[in-house]
Design a protein around this motif. Structure first.
Motif, mmCIF file in Angstrom:
data_model
loop_
_atom_site.group_PDB
_atom_site.id
_atom_site.type_symbol
_atom_site.label_atom_id
_atom_site.label_comp_id
_atom_site.label_asym_id
_atom_site.label_seq_id
_atom_site.Cartn_x
_atom_site.Cartn_y
_atom_site.Cartn_z
ATOM 1 N N PRO A 278 0.795 -1.229 0.000
ATOM 2 C CA PRO A 278 0.000 0.000 0.000
ATOM 3 C C PRO A 278 0.829 1.281 0.000
ATOM 4 O O PRO A 278 0.357 2.315 -0.485
ATOM 5 C CB PRO A 278 -0.821 -0.128 1.301
ATOM 6 C CG PRO A 278 -0.945 -1.591 1.541
ATOM 7 C CD PRO A 278 0.349 -2.185 1.045
ATOM 8 N N VAL A 279 2.057 1.237 0.517
ATOM 9 C CA VAL A 279 2.881 2.442 0.556
ATOM 10 C C VAL A 279 3.204 2.938 -0.850
ATOM 11 O O VAL A 279 3.489 4.123 -1.066
ATOM 12 C CB VAL A 279 4.174 2.186 1.365
ATOM 13 C CG1 VAL A 279 5.140 1.290 0.594
ATOM 14 C CG2 VAL A 279 4.847 3.496 1.748
ATOM 15 N N PHE A 280 3.144 2.052 -1.844
ATOM 16 C CA PHE A 280 3.390 2.453 -3.232
ATOM 17 C C PHE A 280 2.122 2.927 -3.939
ATOM 18 O O PHE A 280 2.187 3.428 -5.062
ATOM 19 C CB PHE A 280 3.985 1.287 -4.026
ATOM 20 C CG PHE A 280 5.392 0.937 -3.642
ATOM 21 C CD1 PHE A 280 6.459 1.674 -4.132
ATOM 22 C CD2 PHE A 280 5.655 -0.119 -2.788
ATOM 23 C CE1 PHE A 280 7.762 1.366 -3.782
ATOM 24 C CE2 PHE A 280 6.950 -0.439 -2.433
ATOM 25 C CZ PHE A 280 8.011 0.309 -2.922
ATOM 26 N N GLN A 281 0.981 2.735 -3.292
ATOM 27 C CA GLN A 281 -0.290 3.085 -3.928
ATOM 28 C C GLN A 281 -0.867 4.407 -3.438
ATOM 29 O O GLN A 281 -1.562 5.096 -4.182
ATOM 30 C CB GLN A 281 -1.321 1.971 -3.689
ATOM 31 C CG GLN A 281 -0.981 0.654 -4.363
ATOM 32 C CD GLN A 281 -2.040 -0.394 -4.099
ATOM 33 O OE1 GLN A 281 -2.407 -0.653 -2.956
ATOM 34 N NE2 GLN A 281 -2.554 -0.996 -5.166
ATOM 35 N N ALA A 282 -0.607 4.753 -2.190
ATOM 36 C CA ALA A 282 -1.171 5.982 -1.628
ATOM 37 C C ALA A 282 -0.550 7.198 -2.311
ATOM 38 O O ALA A 282 0.670 7.322 -2.369
ATOM 39 C CB ALA A 282 -0.913 6.029 -0.126
ATOM 40 N N PRO A 283 -1.362 8.108 -2.846
ATOM 41 C CA PRO A 283 -0.815 9.299 -3.509
ATOM 42 C C PRO A 283 0.061 10.119 -2.562
ATOM 43 O O PRO A 283 -0.314 10.363 -1.403
ATOM 44 C CB PRO A 283 -2.072 10.085 -3.907
ATOM 45 C CG PRO A 283 -3.140 9.057 -4.038
ATOM 46 C CD PRO A 283 -2.837 8.044 -2.970
ATOM 47 N N PHE A 284 1.233 10.498 -3.034
ATOM 48 C CA PHE A 284 2.156 11.337 -2.270
ATOM 49 C C PHE A 284 2.074 12.763 -2.799
ATOM 50 O O PHE A 284 2.301 13.006 -3.983
ATOM 51 C CB PHE A 284 3.578 10.802 -2.399
ATOM 52 C CG PHE A 284 4.621 11.699 -1.767
ATOM 53 C CD1 PHE A 284 4.648 11.888 -0.398
ATOM 54 C CD2 PHE A 284 5.564 12.357 -2.552
ATOM 55 C CE1 PHE A 284 5.599 12.710 0.193
ATOM 56 C CE2 PHE A 284 6.513 13.169 -1.981
ATOM 57 C CZ PHE A 284 6.543 13.354 -0.604
#
Length: 456
Positions: A359-365
């Protein structure tokens, strides 16, 4: 600066000829929650063909008097363009490819921001839900073709590259085309255009009539990297994270050419995903390639990866220098392995469902001065999370370099500050300095003022 412009009424080409009154109202809405500004920005970007500019804020300011309006018709709709860039037209008629891109923008903005929002179960930020949103957008754009064997090679690399590097990327694309492989890129110029251009010749020689040149972009970057005219399937994803997921879900292998911070962001995203323990046995061919003079560049990238992520990450790619035939053969062989694996596991050829994405790669930054300073750039975490945080650092620099909102923040508050473990930051600073020296941050001729500052 005065730009030559034209007024025109444009009919649909390729997709989406009918809109509901609700969709029309959202596209006309100029308020914060409306879609007018987003639609106008993306529409202007796709018409910005052949113009050497990679600053979205500059593009919008140059065409401050551009407007786009929806004109209902008895048999559908038309778009009224006011003060549109004249390079998108020939003898007063919009180029057919640009017209296709323009209505692809309309299709994807409506679908992602209006239609998907009404789907039960697709509005949450759960990992599976995000993946399903990516799937739905790609399916709606007709990117996925059931029954077609794996053949999509994703090509990453810089928009600001030398003429020689561009020619090399075209030679690789030619060899891929000779082997019947399709090309997917970020859709812009440079190393995103070269492989497509080369593949068109390879496909023509092999009489491949269904060659695919897929361009995947997102609203924040499209103004800096407008779609090149070879793209025949354009997709606008809602944000950079879903764009990156679309690449690895729809693609079957990846080739990386020399590039700058955007390319580094893509590499870290890919390796971070592949380093997840559940992806250890999943075949995904990855090749880094360039000309002989790019050998030092890839040695630097390889050294940075080994230092930050370890030997396991380096084992997920191979480096091939100055050998387009070998690169294409490696991809062709990799496609056969992917096909055999997908067949044995009953996974779809057209969408990599089995790939595990943390999920850390999916949440918009959202890059801001605060979020950039708070990045966890230290070794006391799993390697795939180190990759995720380094990816965010590069994403912020990209925003500060070329994205409208990021450029504006840097102009108003100064460079983004990046802090953390010196063992990670010193190689990072060395890499960024090399990108600046090699003119990989901006198009040649454009003065580069760093959008970042490494601090203790």
């Amino acid at each position: 600066m005065t730009q030559e412009t034209i007024n025109a009424l444009v009919s649909p080409e390729g997709s989406l000829e009918i809109l509901s009154s609700h969709e029309v109202n959202r596209l006309k809405d100029k308020s914060e929650g409306g879609l007018y500004r987003l639609f106008r920005q993306c529409a202007l970007a796709v018409m910005n063909i052949g113009v050497d500019i990679d600053d979205c804020k500059d593009l919008m300011e140059r065409h401050a008097d551009f407007d786009i309006r929806l004109v209902p018709q008895p048999r559908g709709l038309k778009l009224e363009l006011i003060n549109a860039p004249i390079d998108a037209f020939v003898d007063g008629e919009m180029l057919r490819g640009i017209r296709e891109h323009l209505f692809s923008v309309l299709r994807d903005i409506i679908y992602a921001h209006s239609v998907l929002g009404s789907y039960p179960g697709l509005s949450s930020d759960e990992p599976d839900t995000i993946t399903n949103r990516v799937f739905h957008i790609l399916r709606n754009a007709r990117v996925m073709q059931a029954g077609r064997h794996p053949d999509i090679v994703v090509c990453w690399g810089g928009h600001s590259i030398s003429r020689e590097e561009y020619v090399y990327s075209k030679e690789v694309g030619h060899e891929l085309g000779l082997r019947g492989l399709s090309i997917c890129t970020g859709c812009g110029p440079g190393a995103m255009k070269g492989p497509m251009k080369g593949a068109t010749i390879g496909h023509a020689k092999q009489r491949v009539k269904n060659g695919r040149y897929i361009g995947i972009t997102e609203p924040g970057i499209i103004g800096a990297e407008p779609p090149n005219p070879i793209v025949n399937e354009l997709v606008i994803m809602p944000d950079i994270e879903k764009r990156l997921e679309a690449f690895v879900r729809a693609g079957h292998g990846i080739i990386v050419f020399p590039g700058g911070v955007g390319t580094a962001e893509e590499i870290l995203y890919l390796l971070g995903v592949l380093l997840h323990p559940e992806n250890r046995d999943l075949p995904f061919p990855v090749v880094f390639t360039g000309r002989p003079e790019n050998a030092d560049y890839f040695e630097m990238i390889d050294r940075f990866i080994r230092n930050a992520l370890g030997e396991e990450a380096a084992a997920r790619y191979q480096i091939i220098i100055d050998d387009p035939v070998r690169v294409a053969q490696a991809m062709k062989h990799g496609m056969q392995e992917v096909q055999a694996f997908r067949r044995s596991t009953q996974d779809a050829y057209y969408f990599n469902w089995m790939l595990k994405i943390d999920p850390v790669f999916q949440a918009p930054f959202e890059p801001t001065h605060e979020t950039m300073r708070e990045l966890e750039l230290h070794r006391n975490q799993p390697s795939h999370l180190i990759a995720a945080n380094l990816r965010k650092a590069f994403s912020g620099i990209v925003a500060g370099n070329v994205k409208e909102q990021g450029v504006r923040q840097v102009q108003e508050r100064g460079p983004f500050e990046i802090s953390g473990d010196p063992e990670l930051l010193e190689p990072l600073e060395e890499l960024l300095t090399a990108f600046v020296q090699q003119n990989r941050m901006k198009l040649p001729g454009a003065a580069y003022k760093p959008s970042y500052r490494i601090v203790n």
